[in-house]
Design a protein around this motif. Sequence first.
Motif, PDB file in Angstrom:
ATOM      1  N   PHE A  50       0.863  -1.173   0.000  1.00  0.00           N
ATOM      2  CA  PHE A  50       0.000   0.000   0.000  1.00  0.00           C
ATOM      3  C   PHE A  50       0.905   1.230   0.000  1.00  0.00           C
ATOM      4  O   PHE A  50       1.725   1.410   0.907  1.00  0.00           O
ATOM      5  N   LYS A  51       0.779   2.073  -1.042  1.00  0.00           N
ATOM      6  CA  LYS A  51       1.672   3.221  -1.174  1.00  0.00           C
ATOM      7  C   LYS A  51       0.882   4.473  -1.526  1.00  0.00           C
ATOM      8  O   LYS A  51      -0.004   4.437  -2.385  1.00  0.00           O
ATOM      9  N   THR A  52       1.220   5.572  -0.858  1.00  0.00           N
ATOM     10  CA  THR A  52       0.622   6.866  -1.185  1.00  0.00           C
ATOM     11  C   THR A  52       1.722   7.801  -1.684  1.00  0.00           C
ATOM     12  O   THR A  52       2.874   7.703  -1.279  1.00  0.00           O
ATOM     13  N   ASN A  53       1.320   8.716  -2.593  1.00  0.00           N
ATOM     14  CA  ASN A  53       2.255   9.666  -3.197  1.00  0.00           C
ATOM     15  C   ASN A  53       3.424   8.940  -3.871  1.00  0.00           C
ATOM     16  O   ASN A  53       4.574   9.372  -3.816  1.00  0.00           O
ATOM     17  N   ASN A  66      -1.861   6.873  -5.501  1.00  0.00           N
ATOM     18  CA  ASN A  66      -2.158   6.162  -4.265  1.00  0.00           C
ATOM     19  C   ASN A  66      -2.740   4.815  -4.676  1.00  0.00           C
ATOM     20  O   ASN A  66      -3.799   4.771  -5.318  1.00  0.00           O
ATOM     21  N   ALA A  67      -2.066   3.733  -4.328  1.00  0.00           N
ATOM     22  CA  ALA A  67      -2.488   2.455  -4.890  1.00  0.00           C
ATOM     23  C   ALA A  67      -2.041   1.281  -4.041  1.00  0.00           C
ATOM     24  O   ALA A  67      -1.143   1.395  -3.195  1.00  0.00           O
ATOM     25  N   VAL A  68      -2.686   0.149  -4.299  1.00  0.00           N
ATOM     26  CA  VAL A  68      -2.249  -1.140  -3.764  1.00  0.00           C
ATOM     27  C   VAL A  68      -1.586  -1.899  -4.907  1.00  0.00           C
ATOM     28  O   VAL A  68      -2.155  -2.004  -6.005  1.00  0.00           O
ATOM     29  N   LEU A 116      -4.274  -1.443  -7.865  1.00  0.00           N
ATOM     30  CA  LEU A 116      -5.588  -0.953  -7.472  1.00  0.00           C
ATOM     31  C   LEU A 116      -5.431   0.502  -7.045  1.00  0.00           C
ATOM     32  O   LEU A 116      -4.810   0.797  -6.025  1.00  0.00           O
ATOM     33  N   PHE A 117      -5.965   1.430  -7.834  1.00  0.00           N
ATOM     34  CA  PHE A 117      -5.864   2.855  -7.527  1.00  0.00           C
ATOM     35  C   PHE A 117      -6.970   3.236  -6.545  1.00  0.00           C
ATOM     36  O   PHE A 117      -8.139   2.893  -6.743  1.00  0.00           O
ATOM     37  N   LEU A 118      -6.585   3.950  -5.499  1.00  0.00           N
ATOM     38  CA  LEU A 118      -7.475   4.181  -4.373  1.00  0.00           C
ATOM     39  C   LEU A 118      -8.058   5.586  -4.335  1.00  0.00           C
ATOM     40  O   LEU A 118      -7.375   6.561  -4.655  1.00  0.00           O
ATOM     41  N   THR A 119      -9.313   5.677  -3.915  1.00  0.00           N
ATOM     42  CA  THR A 119      -9.934   6.971  -3.627  1.00  0.00           C
ATOM     43  C   THR A 119      -9.504   7.403  -2.220  1.00  0.00           C
ATOM     44  O   THR A 119      -8.930   6.621  -1.455  1.00  0.00           O
ATOM     45  N   ASP A 120      -9.821   8.647  -1.855  1.00  0.00           N
ATOM     46  CA  ASP A 120      -9.444   9.141  -0.525  1.00  0.00           C
ATOM     47  C   ASP A 120     -10.060   8.291   0.592  1.00  0.00           C
ATOM     48  O   ASP A 120      -9.393   7.964   1.581  1.00  0.00           O
ATOM     49  N   ASN A 121     -11.340   7.949   0.452  1.00  0.00           N
ATOM     50  CA  ASN A 121     -12.005   7.139   1.480  1.00  0.00           C
ATOM     51  C   ASN A 121     -11.395   5.742   1.562  1.00  0.00           C
ATOM     52  O   ASN A 121     -11.260   5.169   2.652  1.00  0.00           O
ATOM     53  N   GLU A 122     -11.029   5.201   0.416  1.00  0.00           N
ATOM     54  CA  GLU A 122     -10.420   3.863   0.406  1.00  0.00           C
ATOM     55  C   GLU A 122      -9.044   3.886   1.064  1.00  0.00           C
ATOM     56  O   GLU A 122      -8.649   2.911   1.717  1.00  0.00           O
ATOM     57  N   ILE A 123      -8.312   4.980   0.903  1.00  0.00           N
ATOM     58  CA  ILE A 123      -7.008   5.126   1.564  1.00  0.00           C
ATOM     59  C   ILE A 123      -7.170   5.026   3.071  1.00  0.00           C
ATOM     60  O   ILE A 123      -6.399   4.345   3.753  1.00  0.00           O
ATOM     61  N   VAL A 124      -8.193   5.683   3.599  1.00  0.00           N
ATOM     62  CA  VAL A 124      -8.438   5.643   5.051  1.00  0.00           C
ATOM     63  C   VAL A 124      -8.719   4.218   5.501  1.00  0.00           C
ATOM     64  O   VAL A 124      -8.166   3.741   6.507  1.00  0.00           O
ATOM     65  N   GLU A 125      -9.559   3.504   4.755  1.00  0.00           N
ATOM     66  CA  GLU A 125      -9.900   2.132   5.127  1.00  0.00           C
ATOM     67  C   GLU A 125      -8.685   1.213   5.076  1.00  0.00           C
ATOM     68  O   GLU A 125      -8.433   0.431   6.002  1.00  0.00           O
ATOM     69  N   ILE A 126      -7.926   1.307   3.984  1.00  0.00           N
ATOM     70  CA  ILE A 126      -6.752   0.442   3.832  1.00  0.00           C
ATOM     71  C   ILE A 126      -5.715   0.770   4.899  1.00  0.00           C
ATOM     72  O   ILE A 126      -5.092  -0.128   5.487  1.00  0.00           O
ATOM     73  N   SER A 127      -5.504   2.057   5.171  1.00  0.00           N
ATOM     74  CA  SER A 127      -4.534   2.465   6.197  1.00  0.00           C
ATOM     75  C   SER A 127      -4.905   1.891   7.561  1.00  0.00           C
ATOM     76  O   SER A 127      -4.055   1.344   8.279  1.00  0.00           O
ATOM     77  N   THR A 128      -6.166   2.021   7.928  1.00  0.00           N
ATOM     78  CA  THR A 128      -6.635   1.506   9.214  1.00  0.00           C
ATOM     79  C   THR A 128      -6.415   0.008   9.317  1.00  0.00           C
ATOM     80  O   THR A 128      -5.963  -0.511  10.347  1.00  0.00           O
ATOM     81  N   LEU A 129      -6.702  -0.682   8.242  1.00  0.00           N
ATOM     82  CA  LEU A 129      -6.557  -2.140   8.233  1.00  0.00           C
ATOM     83  C   LEU A 129      -5.099  -2.553   8.368  1.00  0.00           C
ATOM     84  O   LEU A 129      -4.753  -3.464   9.141  1.00  0.00           O
ATOM     85  N   PHE A 130      -4.219  -1.890   7.640  1.00  0.00           N
ATOM     86  CA  PHE A 130      -2.796  -2.203   7.744  1.00  0.00           C
ATOM     87  C   PHE A 130      -2.272  -1.937   9.151  1.00  0.00           C
ATOM     88  O   PHE A 130      -1.468  -2.705   9.682  1.00  0.00           O
TER      89      PHE A 130
END
Length: 286
Positions: A50-53, A66-68, A116-130
């Motif tokens: 999971f990577k942002t920027n 921002n993608a997986v 998998l390119f992520l939306t802002d809301n999806e970034i929050v979900e994936i971050s929390t899960l990680f």
Amino acid sequence: MRIFKDFKTFNEYIGLPNPLDNDIDVGYYDPPNMLLKSEPVMVDFYRVSFKTNFVDKTTPNAKPVNAVFFNSPEMIGGWDIEPTYKGMYVQLSKKIIDENRFLFKNYLDYGLHEPLFLTDNEIVEISTLFELMIKYYNNERQNFVVLLSYVNVLISLVEAFYKRQFSTDPKEYNRIVTDFQQSIKDYYNQPVSKLPNVQYFADKLGLTPNYLGDIVKHFTNKSALENIHDFVIKRAKELLVEDKKLNTTEVAYELGFEYPNYFSKFFKKQVNLTPKEYRLQAIGKK
């Protein structure tokens, strides 16, 4: 080309901490202290990142994404990246995948095609899960079942998010479906010696079977194999009605069935009539 068989040697190569476990490894990326450029290498395990920027310098005029990202065994890849990204990773051995295949579904094979390119809301979900995965990972297997459950949730989110991604660019993905369906027609426009399978068409299109199958299922509401079977039945009906010189055994061989009895059972299951019954009924209506 270097091949990495375990987490420890790969982590040492790119500058990550030593893993706490041989079958699952979870952690944060630390780009300023990591290897940012590498010749092609191969890892003999699965990786979900999971990577942002994130900026891939091998892509001309690349913009931050921002993608997986997914890496599977035997997948070869090098990299040249900017040190500006943040992210987390989970690494999974082939052993743990084999023992828990029901948890992981198909998406770990997607790395050959697209992140998998992520939306802002999806970034929050994936971050929390990680972050939850890292919490339980640092307990050193005391909560291994919980950790695996969170990995399962991650893959379930990936499924939902990929469906969203497929829907955002239907023109591109519909092209894959169209190419698949045309490939089935092309296959039967020549003499055939066997029934085709999903792997055959995936190879023709340069895709993995899982990736092709998921796109086809998303847009047709039928699996890739069901699409193949639908075409075979359609072709069988045409042969039975339009070429009366062919008996049902010859029709079976024309379609690539090795055993005519299997063709009869297959046809009866799909049409609710035997090939002979269908022929008589169809000709009688004319």
